[in-house]
Design an enzyme around this catalytic site. Structure first.
Site, PDB file in Angstrom:
ATOM      1  N   THR A  12       0.816  -1.221   0.000  1.00 41.92           N
ATOM      2  CA  THR A  12       0.000   0.000   0.000  1.00 41.92           C
ATOM      3  C   THR A  12       0.847   1.267   0.000  1.00 41.92           C
ATOM      4  O   THR A  12       0.478   2.276  -0.590  1.00 41.92           O
ATOM      5  CB  THR A  12      -0.909   0.012   1.254  1.00 41.92           C
ATOM      6  OG1 THR A  12      -1.726  -1.145   1.216  1.00 41.92           O
ATOM      7  CG2 THR A  12      -1.785   1.240   1.303  1.00 41.92           C
ATOM      8  N   SER A  57       1.416  -7.614  -1.393  1.00 40.87           N
ATOM      9  CA  SER A  57       2.154  -8.689  -0.718  1.00 40.87           C
ATOM     10  C   SER A  57       1.367  -9.992  -0.610  1.00 40.87           C
ATOM     11  O   SER A  57       1.926 -11.010  -0.203  1.00 40.87           O
ATOM     12  CB  SER A  57       2.646  -8.245   0.661  1.00 40.87           C
ATOM     13  OG  SER A  57       1.595  -8.250   1.594  1.00 40.87           O
ATOM     14  N   ASP A  89       0.273  -7.075   4.632  1.00 38.82           N
ATOM     15  CA  ASP A  89      -0.495  -8.330   4.752  1.00 38.82           C
ATOM     16  C   ASP A  89       0.382  -9.547   5.045  1.00 38.82           C
ATOM     17  O   ASP A  89       0.042 -10.366   5.889  1.00 38.82           O
ATOM     18  CB  ASP A  89      -1.305  -8.597   3.475  1.00 38.82           C
ATOM     19  CG  ASP A  89      -2.462  -7.629   3.308  1.00 38.82           C
ATOM     20  OD1 ASP A  89      -2.736  -6.853   4.248  1.00 38.82           O
ATOM     21  OD2 ASP A  89      -3.107  -7.644   2.241  1.00 38.82           O
ATOM     22  N   GLN A 274      -3.499 -21.898  18.956  1.00 38.29           N
ATOM     23  CA  GLN A 274      -4.364 -20.894  18.322  1.00 38.29           C
ATOM     24  C   GLN A 274      -4.380 -19.607  19.143  1.00 38.29           C
ATOM     25  O   GLN A 274      -4.799 -18.559  18.648  1.00 38.29           O
ATOM     26  CB  GLN A 274      -5.784 -21.453  18.186  1.00 38.29           C
ATOM     27  CG  GLN A 274      -5.861 -22.559  17.158  1.00 38.29           C
ATOM     28  CD  GLN A 274      -7.238 -23.210  17.073  1.00 38.29           C
ATOM     29  OE1 GLN A 274      -8.236 -22.644  17.481  1.00 38.29           O
ATOM     30  NE2 GLN A 274      -7.273 -24.409  16.528  1.00 38.29           N
TER      31      GLN A 274
HETATM   32  N1  ASP Z   1      -2.674  -5.432   0.471  1.00 36.48           N
HETATM   33  C1  ASP Z   1      -1.533  -4.661   0.875  1.00 36.48           C
HETATM   34  C2  ASP Z   1      -0.307  -5.526   0.816  1.00 36.48           C
HETATM   35  O1  ASP Z   1      -0.048  -6.291   1.697  1.00 36.48           O
HETATM   36  C3  ASP Z   1      -1.758  -4.115   2.251  1.00 36.48           C
HETATM   37  C4  ASP Z   1      -0.631  -3.276   2.785  1.00 36.48           C
HETATM   38  O2  ASP Z   1       0.336  -2.963   2.170  1.00 36.48           O
HETATM   39  O3  ASP Z   1      -0.757  -2.864   3.948  1.00 36.48           O
HETATM   40  O4  ASP Z   1       0.414  -5.454  -0.150  1.00 36.48           O
END
Ligand code: ASP
Length: 339
Positions: A12, A57, A89, A274
């Site tokens: 992101t 990611s 992620d 868990q």
């Molecule tokens: N979907 C994004 C990723 O993991 C979320 C982030 O960067 O926080 O690439």
């Protein structure tokens, strides 16, 4: 002047909203730099390596992990530290696996990213990026202050193989309940010296072989025999079993027989809880005594991310199940506390 390598994989932090579709898509590193003129003011030389394919990611994989390890090795002698921009992620998986792949690490490898794109007005990206660089170049008596693979996010520095993403909407995206944070950023950057690992006096080396012959068995009351049979019977060498509480499972005979068969056929079964806080204590309850006796591997307080990636790493290094079991139960990079 310090030399920092920034590796940009995506996430992101470097995304922009498509004006038409409003979907978030990755942008290139030059566009990121335009948003952070402050980078020029840092008293260090920054070298950038941008991956050819910038990814969300969720598309991370072992081939890219291997590429990252090689890139770090190639630049190791010429830099003081590395900052890796990565989606949040799966950041904890990448940080965990790299902690195992990089042996005798004496320099900081700091992962960061953000919850909002760097171009957004309320972005958390700038603080994360600037402080990650500060940490990567921080030294005392000519030695790196944090010679570990870490995640820096929302004012906190975590050991990479102890952290996990727990919140998808707050800036405070990561937690590490089983291990103290390594540093905190406020008016001052405060390092928790006693909790930071010090490097072994041995040459740095990397291990690039990972084997993803791993399956996960997550237990729940009422899990059926056919589901357990399918997972334990999968053509894999390692199983991460997510159990209840302090490592407990049902004591139903069909279940324990299936576990025994899997172990006898050469599979390594790693018991992690868990619960996000606390540790596996095989043999504490009747419901885990038999597991211990049959040779289930104790995952102690390892995170799910560390357990999966440590298994991939060890399957790549060793053939013999008993050695893999022993290494899984050994603290290799500060990823577990033997209780
Ligand atoms: N979907 C994004 C990723 O993991 C979320 C982030 O960067 O926080 O690439």
């Amino acid at each position: 002047m310090s030399q920092i390598l920034i590796i940009y994989t995506g996430g992101t932090i470097g995304m922009m909203s498509d004006p038409k579709t409003k979907v978030l898509r990755p942008i290139n590193f030059e566009q990121i730099m335009e948003n952070v003129p402050e980078l020029e003011k840092l008293n260090c030389k920054i070298k950038v390596h941008s991956f050819e394919e910038i990814i969300d990611s969720s598309n991370m994989n072992p081939a890219i992990w291997s590429e990252l390890a090689l890139l770090i090795k190639e630049n190791y002698d010429s830099v003081d530290g590395v900052v890796i921009l990565h989606g949040s992620d799966t950041m904890a998986f990448t940080a965990s696996v790299l902690s195992f792949m990089l042996e005798n690490l004496a320099k900081p490898i700091i992962f960061t990213g953000s919850q909002l794109p760097i171009s957004a007005i309320r972005t958390d990206a700038k603080e994360n990026l600037m402080t990650a660089i500060e940490i990567a170049k921080a030294k005392k008596n000519d030695r790196a202050r944090v010679p570990e693979v870490c995640i820096y996010f929302d004012y906190k520095l975590f050991r990479g193989n102890r952290a996990f993403k727990y919140n998808s909407s707050k800036f405070e995206a990561f937690r590490s309940p089983n291990y103290p944070i390594l540093a905190e950023s406020g008016v001052h950057l405060k390092f928790n010296i006693n909790d930071i690992r010090q490097p072994a006096d041995a040459p740095f080396k990397i291990h690039r072989k990972l084997v993803n012959d791993v399956a996960v068995l997550k237990l729940y009351p009422g899990i059926s025999q056919k589901v357990v049979e399918t997972i334990l019977g999968a053509d894999v060498r390692g199983i991460v079993m997510e159990t209840f509480g302090a490592g407990n499972t049902t004591t139903d005979k069909w279940f324990t027989d299936l576990l025994k068969n899997a172990i006898n056929s050469g599979k390594v079964i790693l018991d992690i809880s868990q619960c996000k806080v606390g540790t596996v204590e095989l043999g504490r309850y009747e419901t885990s005594k038999e597991l211990k006796d049959m040779g289930i591997t104790n995952g102690y307080d390892m995170t799910y991310e560390a357990a999966i990636t440590k298994m991939m790493f060890l399957l790549g290094q060793y053939e013999e199940p008993l050695i893999i079991k022993e290494m899984l139960e050994t603290d290799l990079r500060g990823e577990l506390t033997v209780s």
